[in-house]
Design a protein around this motif. Structure first.
Motif, PDB file in Angstrom:
ATOM      1  N   SER A  23      -5.414  -7.498  -0.118  1.00 27.14           N
ATOM      2  CA  SER A  23      -6.113  -6.288  -0.545  1.00 27.14           C
ATOM      3  C   SER A  23      -6.718  -6.409  -1.945  1.00 27.14           C
ATOM      4  O   SER A  23      -7.537  -5.581  -2.340  1.00 27.14           O
ATOM      5  N   THR A  26     -11.293   4.345  -0.930  1.00 24.72           N
ATOM      6  CA  THR A  26     -10.655   5.605  -0.525  1.00 24.72           C
ATOM      7  C   THR A  26      -9.288   5.307   0.096  1.00 24.72           C
ATOM      8  O   THR A  26      -8.995   4.175   0.496  1.00 24.72           O
ATOM      9  N   TRP A  27      -8.479   6.361   0.192  1.00 19.25           N
ATOM     10  CA  TRP A  27      -7.174   6.214   0.828  1.00 19.25           C
ATOM     11  C   TRP A  27      -7.329   5.884   2.301  1.00 19.25           C
ATOM     12  O   TRP A  27      -6.526   5.144   2.867  1.00 19.25           O
ATOM     13  N   ARG A  57      -7.980   2.204   2.576  1.00 16.93           N
ATOM     14  CA  ARG A  57      -6.738   1.465   2.299  1.00 16.93           C
ATOM     15  C   ARG A  57      -5.806   1.495   3.502  1.00 16.93           C
ATOM     16  O   ARG A  57      -5.206   0.476   3.869  1.00 16.93           O
ATOM     17  N   ALA A  58      -5.676   2.673   4.112  1.00 16.83           N
ATOM     18  CA  ALA A  58      -4.810   2.809   5.286  1.00 16.83           C
ATOM     19  C   ALA A  58      -5.343   1.983   6.454  1.00 16.83           C
ATOM     20  O   ALA A  58      -4.578   1.297   7.148  1.00 16.83           O
TER      21      ALA A  58
END
Length: 78
Positions: A20, A27-28, A31-32
């Protein structure tokens, strides 16, 4: 299944973290999504590797190895 989970967490977490670093995850949600996609591959590889290991070593089945089976020809006196 527990061994697959534990191994995936121990091995997969550092791999996801390292991968990563170079990914643009603003954004979250991104990332998820990244963690799920990479984690799925790691989970699959770990599951297959542990299955092959258990199959080759006869591990985790709770039974006796084939060469240690009990002799069923026991003579019982009446």
């Amino acid at each position: 299944m527990q061994m697959t989970f534990v191994t995936t967490i121990l091995v997969g977490s550092p791999i996801v973290a390292v991968l990563s670093i170079n990914a643009g995850l603003q954004t979250w949600g991104a990332r998820a999504e990244f963690a799920i996609r990479v984690g799925a591959v790691i989970w699959f590889v770990t599951a297959v590797a542990l299955f092959v290991y258990a199959k080759r070593t006869n591990a985790g089945d709770g039974g006796t190895p084939p060469e240690a089976e009990l002799d069923t020809d026991i003579d019982v006196e009446d």
